[in-house]
Design a protein around this motif. Structure first.
Motif, short mmCIF file in Angstrom:
data_model
loop_
_atom_site.label_atom_id
_atom_site.label_comp_id
_atom_site.label_asym_id
_atom_site.label_seq_id
_atom_site.Cartn_x
_atom_site.Cartn_y
_atom_site.Cartn_z
N HIS A 67 -14.35 6.22 -14.17
CA HIS A 67 -14.65 4.84 -13.75
C HIS A 67 -13.71 3.82 -14.38
O HIS A 67 -13.63 2.69 -13.92
N GLY A 68 -12.98 4.22 -15.40
CA GLY A 68 -11.94 3.36 -15.97
C GLY A 68 -10.81 3.13 -14.97
O GLY A 68 -10.01 2.22 -15.13
N ALA A 69 -10.71 3.98 -13.95
CA ALA A 69 -9.67 3.84 -12.93
C ALA A 69 -10.22 3.19 -11.66
O ALA A 69 -9.55 3.16 -10.63
N GLN A 70 -11.46 2.69 -11.73
CA GLN A 70 -12.09 2.10 -10.54
C GLN A 70 -11.25 0.93 -10.01
O GLN A 70 -10.75 0.12 -10.78
N TRP A 71 -11.13 0.86 -8.71
CA TRP A 71 -10.34 -0.21 -8.08
C TRP A 71 -11.09 -1.55 -8.11
O TRP A 71 -12.32 -1.57 -8.23
N GLY A 72 -10.30 -2.61 -7.95
CA GLY A 72 -10.88 -3.95 -7.88
C GLY A 72 -11.90 -4.07 -6.77
O GLY A 72 -12.87 -4.84 -6.86
N PRO A 99 3.26 1.49 -2.78
CA PRO A 99 2.64 0.57 -3.73
C PRO A 99 1.12 0.51 -3.58
O PRO A 99 0.60 0.51 -2.46
N LEU A 100 0.44 0.46 -4.73
CA LEU A 100 -1.02 0.27 -4.71
C LEU A 100 -1.28 -1.23 -4.60
O LEU A 100 -0.51 -2.04 -5.10
N PRO A 101 -2.34 -1.63 -3.90
CA PRO A 101 -2.56 -3.05 -3.62
C PRO A 101 -3.13 -3.82 -4.82
O PRO A 101 -3.49 -3.22 -5.83
N ARG A 102 -3.26 -5.13 -4.63
CA ARG A 102 -3.84 -5.97 -5.70
C ARG A 102 -5.29 -5.59 -5.97
O ARG A 102 -5.77 -5.75 -7.09
N HIS A 103 -5.99 -5.12 -4.92
CA HIS A 103 -7.39 -4.71 -5.16
C HIS A 103 -7.46 -3.26 -5.65
O HIS A 103 -8.49 -2.62 -5.56
N GLY A 104 -6.33 -2.77 -6.18
CA GLY A 104 -6.25 -1.38 -6.65
C GLY A 104 -6.75 -1.18 -8.07
O GLY A 104 -7.57 -1.94 -8.56
N THR A 112 -4.75 7.84 -6.39
CA THR A 112 -4.61 7.85 -4.95
C THR A 112 -5.45 6.69 -4.41
O THR A 112 -6.15 6.02 -5.17
N GLY A 113 -5.39 6.47 -3.09
CA GLY A 113 -6.17 5.38 -2.50
C GLY A 113 -7.41 5.86 -1.78
O GLY A 113 -8.04 5.10 -1.05
N ARG A 231 -1.86 -0.93 3.03
CA ARG A 231 -2.31 -1.26 1.67
C ARG A 231 -3.77 -0.88 1.45
O ARG A 231 -4.53 -1.58 0.81
N TYR A 232 -4.17 0.21 2.07
CA TYR A 232 -5.52 0.75 1.86
C TYR A 232 -6.62 -0.26 2.21
O TYR A 232 -7.68 -0.30 1.59
N ALA A 233 -6.30 -1.11 3.21
CA ALA A 233 -7.30 -2.09 3.67
C ALA A 233 -8.28 -1.39 4.60
O ALA A 233 -7.90 -0.52 5.38
N ASP A 234 -9.55 -1.80 4.52
CA ASP A 234 -10.60 -1.12 5.30
C ASP A 234 -11.14 -1.97 6.44
O ASP A 234 -12.22 -1.72 6.94
N ASP A 235 -10.37 -3.04 6.84
CA ASP A 235 -10.98 -3.93 7.83
C ASP A 235 -10.88 -3.43 9.27
O ASP A 235 -11.51 -3.98 10.14
#
Ligand code: 9WN
Length: 432
Positions: A67-72, A99-104, A112-113, A231-235
């Motif tokens: 959980h220390g690697a949990q994304w934003g 690139p990993l996103p800002r919410h990464g 990974t994403g 960018r791993y967006a889920d919308d």
């Protein structure tokens, strides 16, 4: 005195503990040394359940590290890369996901994403029940908000097909090359088709006939590239090349959401929202994913609306949940598809299906984690006879073939890698 060929249980326990120690890397455990040299999400949940039998410290440390690697945005990543391991030790390594996103993930952390089945809250509850006390309550208080955020991510960002929760890559199911994914994968453009064999690292450590095919891998890469490019967006989940609803994933989420309600009660938080969410998802799974003709639950292609009508072990896992089609699933679990005479554990796929392959990964072999989930489900429903048979099979498989990644469901031959962490961890739980 034990029979001459009866497994030596004390020795098995010692060897299981030694396997976990061998794979411990200071703050978390690798699934196995060569093939999977990083931290994997649902592996860590199973590992923590086993570690709890050796003490609470490493069990909580394992999940705290993850959980220390949990994304934003709340997602708990499928893989947390160990920066000390070379880029090319595992394919696809950290560079492929950037690139990993800002919410990464937090700065400096490579992941990974994707996600994996959320067994973690159930694991935390298992540790807490085994080690009650003030130190455990403090650890639960620290992890609880992270678990809630990861479930919020799944319920809110991955909501598909009105009320179900979707996955966007076969790797997210944990059952990567399950026959359920054949149809949706066939529609995916293969990425990187030319160099895939050269790039694959898994083939250096495991038999090609026991792994997913090059054609699977080419499509896995194509899906990752499409998600990464957004960018791993889920919308727009249905705009991704792969978006399905998996019975195991949804059932484990509902089960873990119910565990969150119990954890909330322990620390004086409000269990109501969790209980409600667990009930609602359970209802959706039972009413939308059950296939009466197959006698099990089936996956759904969210992009086409088609049911993916394959009888896989994933479709038995909703037995973990209250209510539903218990008698029918029990009949399938104990019938010719999964339990013909001589079959050991629960095979990953209907062995009577023409495309079953008892050597190839999630297309036939018996795995300890999925067999363990069904063992737990049977115990919860008071089906002790069936549960004991599964437990005895697991002990037999491991005592004759070792702590292997998976097993031939009939001969018991050990397949994939050796010294596999969740095999050791869950055996400790079965033997407790
Ligand atoms: C991709 C680590 C993981 C398990 C999965 C299993 C396998 C990875 C791979 O190994 O998948 O995530 O490289 O094949 O399918 O369930 O978590 O043990």
């Amino acid at each position: 005195t034990p029979e001459p060929h009866a497994p030596d249980i004390a020795d098995l326990r010692r060897r299981a503990a030694a396997t976990l120690l061998r794979n411990w890397r200071g703050s978390a455990t690798v699934p196995t040394t060569a093939l999977y040299p990083h931290q994997w999400s649902w592996d860590s949940a199973f590992i923590a359940i086993g570690q709890a039998h050796l003490g609470p410290r490493r069990a909580f440390a394992e999940l705290t590290a993850l959980h220390g690697a949990q994304w934003g945005d709340g997602r708990v990543p499928q893989i947390v890369f160990n920066p000390a391991v070379p880029e090319d030790a595992y394919f696809p390594g950290p560079a492929f996901w950037r690139p990993l996103p800002r919410h990464g993930p937090p700065a400096g952390v490579s992941t990974t994403g994707l996600v994996q089945p959320p067994v973690h809250a159930a694991a935390v509850l298992a540790i807490a029940e085994r080690h009650p006390g003030a130190a455990t309550d403090a650890a639960v208080r620290r992890l609880y908000p992270r678990l809630v955020r990861s479930h919020d991510y799944l319920f809110e960002r991955r909501s598909v097909a009105s009320g179900l929760v979707g996955i966007v890559h076969p790797w997210e199911s944990g059952l990567d090359n399950s026959p359920s994914w054949d149809e949706p994968l066939a529609a995916v453009d293969p990425g990187l088709a030319d160099d895939i064999t050269v790039l694959r690292r898994d083939l250096r450590h495991a038999d090609a006939g026991h792994r997913p095919t090059d054609s699977d891998y080419a499509r896995y890469m194509g899906i990752v590239a499409a998600y990464r490019d957004r960018r791993y967006a889920d919308d727009d989940l249905l705009g991704l090349p792969f978006c399905t609803v998996d019975p195991l994933f949804c059932a484990v989420l509902a089960w873990s959401e119910d565990a969150l309600a119990s954890l909330a009660r322990r620390i004086g938080a409000d269990p109501g929202r969790h209980a409600e969410r667990a009930r609602e998802l359970t209802h959706q799974v039972h009413t939308r994913l059950f296939d009466p003709a197959l006698g099990c639950y089936v996956a759904l292609d969210a992009r086409t609306g088609r049911a993916l009508r394959k009888r896989t072990v994933s479709g038995l896992v909703p037995l973990l949940l209250p209510g539903g089609h218990r008698a029918a699933v029990l009949e399938t679990l104990t019938g010719p598809s999964f339990a013909a005479p001589g079959v050991l554990g629960v095979p990953s796929y209907d062995l009577t299906a023409p495309d079953a392959d008892p050597h190839r990964y999630w297309r036939g072999p018996t795995w300890v984690n999925t067999t363990w989930l069904l063992w737990r489900a049977l115990l919860a429903h008071g089906e002790t006879g069936h549960a004991e048979r599964l437990a005895a099979d697991l002990v037999h498989l491991v005592s004759t073939a070792g702590f292997r990644e998976y097993f031939h469901p009939v001969t018991g031959e050990g397949l994939g890698s050796d010294h596999f962490s969740w095999t050791a961890a869950l055996l400790l739980d079965v033997l407790a």
